[in-house]
Every structure is written in structure tokens, then in C-alpha cells.
Enzyme design. Structure first.
Site, mmCIF file in Angstrom:
data_model
loop_
_atom_site.group_PDB
_atom_site.id
_atom_site.type_symbol
_atom_site.label_atom_id
_atom_site.label_comp_id
_atom_site.label_asym_id
_atom_site.label_seq_id
_atom_site.Cartn_x
_atom_site.Cartn_y
_atom_site.Cartn_z
ATOM 1 C CG ASN A 185 83.935 28.920 -11.221
ATOM 2 O OD1 ASN A 185 84.268 27.875 -11.965
ATOM 3 N ND2 ASN A 185 82.650 29.484 -11.079
ATOM 4 C CD1 TRP A 186 89.903 29.071 -13.939
ATOM 5 C CD2 TRP A 186 91.145 27.508 -14.758
ATOM 6 N NE1 TRP A 186 91.526 29.316 -13.807
ATOM 7 C CE2 TRP A 186 91.866 28.026 -14.236
ATOM 8 C CE3 TRP A 186 91.374 26.359 -15.443
ATOM 9 C CZ2 TRP A 186 93.459 27.842 -14.397
ATOM 10 C CZ3 TRP A 186 92.552 25.916 -15.504
ATOM 11 C CH2 TRP A 186 93.640 26.554 -14.952
ATOM 12 C CD GLU A 194 77.435 29.418 -14.149
ATOM 13 O OE1 GLU A 194 78.316 28.802 -14.082
ATOM 14 O OE2 GLU A 194 77.667 30.617 -14.390
ATOM 15 N N GLY A 254 85.125 34.556 -12.222
ATOM 16 C CA GLY A 254 84.737 33.612 -13.335
ATOM 17 C C GLY A 254 85.479 34.197 -14.431
ATOM 18 N N GLY A 255 84.902 35.026 -15.539
ATOM 19 C CA GLY A 255 85.175 35.119 -16.706
ATOM 20 C C GLY A 255 86.594 35.716 -16.746
HETATM 21 P P1 PGA Z 1 81.810 36.197 -13.415
HETATM 22 O O1 PGA Z 1 81.378 34.660 -12.664
HETATM 23 O O2 PGA Z 1 83.009 36.648 -12.821
HETATM 24 O O3 PGA Z 1 82.179 35.684 -14.879
HETATM 25 O O4 PGA Z 1 80.682 36.934 -13.348
HETATM 26 C C1 PGA Z 1 81.431 34.603 -11.314
HETATM 27 C C2 PGA Z 1 81.164 33.247 -11.094
HETATM 28 O O5 PGA Z 1 80.023 32.628 -11.583
HETATM 29 O O6 PGA Z 1 81.728 32.637 -10.031
#
Ligand code: PGA
Length: 244
Positions: free
Chosen positions: A9-10, A97, A229-230
Site C-alpha cells: 500500500n504505497w 486512514e 505500507g512504508g
Molecule cells: P505500515 O502501513 O506498514 O506503514 O505500518 C500499513 C498500512 O497502513 O496498510
């Protein structure tokens, strides 16, 4: 054992040049080993770039959100049909989010999941509790409520989703749920899915997953992969997670 699915998930990151390098690293570096699948979910304007960069590779791709509506006067929204038309496989729905910053409620998330399925996309439905909810002992009731809204809307199609458990306190914080904490919630979700005839839905874990902690999480019996994510912004790191 179920296939392990690792989805990047960019979020709102990227640019044409950065994307090209990252997508090239994924398309060239992913050898599609048995039992492992990967996908990346990019911002809407870059999906055409993602489509052409990944054509012919075993890397699937998706969007980070989708409209609950099929077409019409919904300025700024993107329909599932539009995404499906050019080869999109997945759409993340109900990411925390979106729930927290855009006021998305359970009913909206369920409607988006339904719209995605109607167009042939696989919704990646996110559920997860906040730190305050966990501290109040409400983790189970929160994630079950979030899943139940989707289950009620989809009925017999529940088995066609991917589910992601993402504790809000673990997203982007560097604080990961321990493998045992993740497994406990995944087992609860699996039981609810099984009760609805959808035992084989992939249940991904998300929240500060990196190559260094992925193997321990992926070893849990009800963890079927990750939503990253990150760490998905670094192709090498992302591929290492997918192989964990
Ligand atoms: P993260 O994000 O790996 O940066 O904690 C995960 C996500 O929100 O899908």
C-alpha cells in the site's frame, strides 16, 4: 497451507521516476515462487503506469480506494468499473486512514466492498482497533463489528474478499503486533468467517511489517500474508517480506 499474499500500500507516495524504478525492481525481481503472491496498490493517477510496467509480470496491482457508486454525479470518485476496465485486480476498502480522516463508516465500507465485487475486483477489506479500544478490551468487538457490516452486505459473496487486520496503533508507528497478538485476532476473524461459510478468505496482517519481522508473523497459522505500507516503497525490502 494457504497461499501467502503480500500487498503493498504505497499510500500517497510516489512519482513517475520513483515508481518506474520500484516497479522495474518488482517486475524483474519477482520469480513467482509457489505459494506466494504479491500485489501493489498505487495512487489513482499512477495506475496506468503500474499497468504497463507490470504487464507480463506475475505482480498484480490494485487501487487504494473505490467508490461505492457505479457512475454519476460523484465528483472526485473513481468507480470499480473504471478500475476493472484496464486490469485492476484489487481495491483496498476501509483502510483506517479512510475511516479516521475521511469519516468512512462501516456501512460505506461495506458498500464499497460490494461495488468492487460487482465489477469483478477483489476488495481488501481493512479492520482494526485503535489503541484506546485495545486498552478498553474492545479489540474483538470492534473487528467483529467491522467485519459483520461487510458480511451482512455481501451474504454468500463474503468468500470472495481478502480481509486485512490492521491494528491502528501499529500503522506507521514502528510498533508491530506480536505474532501471538496478531494470531489471536486472526483466529477470531477466521471463526467469524467460517461461521459465514467463508473460512478460506485470506486474512492479511498490516501494521509496521518489515523484512525483519515478517517471517515470525507469516508463521502464524491464521496469518495469510501482509498489507505493507512504508516498507513497500523499497522494492527489495518488499520482495524480502513476500518471501518471508
Ligand atoms: P505500515 O502501513 O506498514 O506503514 O505500518 C500499513 C498500512 O497502513 O496498510
Amino acid at each position: 497451507m494457504r497461499t501467502k499474499l503480500t500487498v503493498g500500500n504505497w499510500k500517497m507516495n510516489g512519482g513517475l521516476a520513483d515508481n518506474a524504478a520500484r516497479l522495474g525492481g518488482l517486475a524483474g525481481g519477482w520469480k513467482a515462487p509457489a505459494g506466494r503472491e504479491i500485489a501493489v496498490c498505487a495512487p489513482f493517477p499512477y495506475l496506468a503506469q503500474v499497468q504497463s510496467a507490470l504487464a507480463g509480470s506475475a505482480v498484480a496491482w490494485g487501487a487504494q480506494d473505490v467508490s461505492a457508486h457505479a457512475s454519476g454525479a460523484y465528483t472526485g470518485e473513481v468507480s470499480a468499473g473504471m478500475l476493472a476496465e484496464f486490469g485492476c485486480r484489487y481495491a483496498i476498502v476501509g483502510h483506517s486512514e479512510r475511516r479516521q480522516l475521511h469519516g468512512e463508516r462501516d456501512g460505506t465500507v461495506a458498500a464499497k466492498a460490494k461495488a468492487a465485487l460487482s465489477a469483478g475486483l477483489t476488495p481488501i477489506v481493512c479492520v482494526g482497533e485503535t489503541l484506546a479500544e485495545r486498552d478498553a478490551g474492545a479489540t474483538e468487538s470492534v473487528v467483529i463489528r467491522q467485519l459483520a457490516a461487510v458480511a451482512d452486505a455481501l451474504g454468500g459473496d463474503l468468500g470472495r474478499i481478502v480481509l486485512a487486520y490492521e491494528p491502528v496503533w501499529a500503522i506507521g508507528t514502528g510498533r508491530t503486533a506480536s505474532p501471538a497478538e496478531a494470531q489471536a485476532v486472526h483466529a477470531t476473524l477466521r471463526a467469524r468467517l467460517a461461521g459465514a461459510g467463508a473460512r478460506d478468505v485470506a486474512v492479511l496482517y498490516g501494521g509496521s511489517v518489515k523484512a525483519a519481522n515478517a517471517a515470525a508473523l507469516y508463521a502464524m497459522p491464521d496469518v495469510d500474508g501482509g498489507l505493507i505500507g512504508g516498507a513497500s516503497l523499497d522494492a527489495k525490502e518488499f520482495l524480502a517480506i513476500a518471501l518471508a
